[in-house]
Scaffold this motif. Structure first.
Motif, PDB file in Angstrom:
ATOM      1  N   TYR A 190     -61.240  -1.081   8.939  1.00 15.68           N
ATOM      2  CA  TYR A 190     -60.017  -0.740   9.674  1.00 15.68           C
ATOM      3  C   TYR A 190     -60.296   0.254  10.799  1.00 15.68           C
ATOM      4  CZ  TYR A 190     -56.349  -3.144   7.046  1.00 15.68           C
ATOM      5  OH  TYR A 190     -55.521  -4.095   6.498  1.00 15.68           O
ATOM      6  N   PRO A 215     -54.996  -5.615  13.032  1.00 13.44           N
ATOM      7  CA  PRO A 215     -53.944  -4.723  12.501  1.00 13.44           C
ATOM      8  C   PRO A 215     -53.352  -3.847  13.604  1.00 13.44           C
ATOM      9  CG  PRO A 215     -56.120  -3.954  11.848  1.00 13.44           C
ATOM     10  CD  PRO A 215     -56.327  -5.259  12.553  1.00 13.44           C
ATOM     11  N   HIS A 260     -50.586 -13.960   3.128  1.00 10.11           N
ATOM     12  CA  HIS A 260     -49.327 -13.408   3.618  1.00 10.11           C
ATOM     13  C   HIS A 260     -49.627 -12.543   4.836  1.00 10.11           C
ATOM     14  CE1 HIS A 260     -47.074 -14.860   0.165  1.00 10.11           C
ATOM     15  NE2 HIS A 260     -48.089 -14.467  -0.591  1.00 10.11           N
ATOM     16  N   ASP A 261     -48.590 -12.130   5.509  1.00  8.38           N
ATOM     17  CA  ASP A 261     -48.747 -11.340   6.729  1.00  8.38           C
ATOM     18  C   ASP A 261     -49.422  -9.997   6.498  1.00  8.38           C
ATOM     19  OD1 ASP A 261     -47.614 -13.319   8.246  1.00  8.38           O
ATOM     20  OD2 ASP A 261     -45.614 -12.429   8.251  1.00  8.38           O
ATOM     21  N   ASP A 262     -49.492  -9.542   5.240  1.00 11.00           N
ATOM     22  CA  ASP A 262     -50.099  -8.236   4.980  1.00 11.00           C
ATOM     23  C   ASP A 262     -51.614  -8.313   4.795  1.00 11.00           C
ATOM     24  OD1 ASP A 262     -49.951  -9.567   2.548  1.00 11.00           O
ATOM     25  OD2 ASP A 262     -49.465  -7.762   1.394  1.00 11.00           O
ATOM     26  N   ILE A 263     -52.214  -9.497   4.921  1.00 13.24           N
ATOM     27  CA  ILE A 263     -53.667  -9.636   4.808  1.00 13.24           C
ATOM     28  C   ILE A 263     -54.253  -9.739   6.208  1.00 13.24           C
ATOM     29  CG2 ILE A 263     -55.571 -11.048   3.940  1.00 13.24           C
ATOM     30  CD1 ILE A 263     -53.745 -11.900   1.635  1.00 13.24           C
ATOM     31  N   ASP A 264     -54.980  -8.713   6.599  1.00 13.48           N
ATOM     32  CA  ASP A 264     -55.570  -8.659   7.935  1.00 13.48           C
ATOM     33  C   ASP A 264     -56.962  -9.277   7.972  1.00 13.48           C
ATOM     34  OD1 ASP A 264     -53.310  -7.277   8.847  1.00 13.48           O
ATOM     35  OD2 ASP A 264     -54.193  -5.342   8.297  1.00 13.48           O
TER      36      ASP A 264
END
Length: 146
Positions: free
Chosen positions: A94, A145, A67-71
């Motif tokens: 990060y 991110p 999904h878009d939340d997995i960088d």
């Protein structure tokens, strides 16, 4: 993720069924892991399949939708996880991604190299084994991110 360690019940069951023991948290008093690509001396029981050996290379596999939340995904052998928790590792990556993005480019090789250098023990005697293990790591970036 789940670490493949001798205190995990699934691992204990396989190890003891294969005829090995766990002593002081180590398989046959030696290895503090239960799955590896090497360590052939633990994979010699002719009557057992590769998956049934005391130490197996059989991986846990997972299927999931990205999904878009997995960088990114970071994977590595036990040696890179000795000094940082999963959360600390994610924060570490990060932080470097943000720094590199601000500088104008992303260099995953540099991030992993810095991580391994940060993880390795500076003094083997003082470290008492922590940061002295082999280290293999891969960093898969799906998106930078914000």
């Amino acid at each position: 993720s789940v670490d493949h360690k001798p205190e995990c019940q699934v691992e204990i069951d396989r190890i003891t069924k294969a005829g090995s023991t766990i002593t002081d948290g180590r398989v046959d008093g030696n290895l503090n892991l239960t799955r590896s690509l090497g360590d052939l001396k633990y994979k010699q029981r002719d009557h057992l399949t590769p998956e049934e050996q005391a130490i197996t290379a059989n991986p846990d596999t997972y299927t999931f939708e990205l999904h878009d939340d997995i960088d990114f995904i970071i994977m590595g052998c036990d040696g890179i996880w000795e000094k940082k928790t999963n959360e600390e590792m994610v924060d570490y990556v990060y932080e470097r991604l943000r720094e590199q993005k601000a500088s104008g480019g992303i260099d995953l090789k540099k991030i992993v190299s810095e991580l391994l250098l940060d993880t390795i023990a500076e003094d083997v005697k003082e470290a008492q084994g922590v940061g002295c293990d082999n280290m293999t790591c891969i960093l898969l970036l799906f998106k930078v991110p914000n």
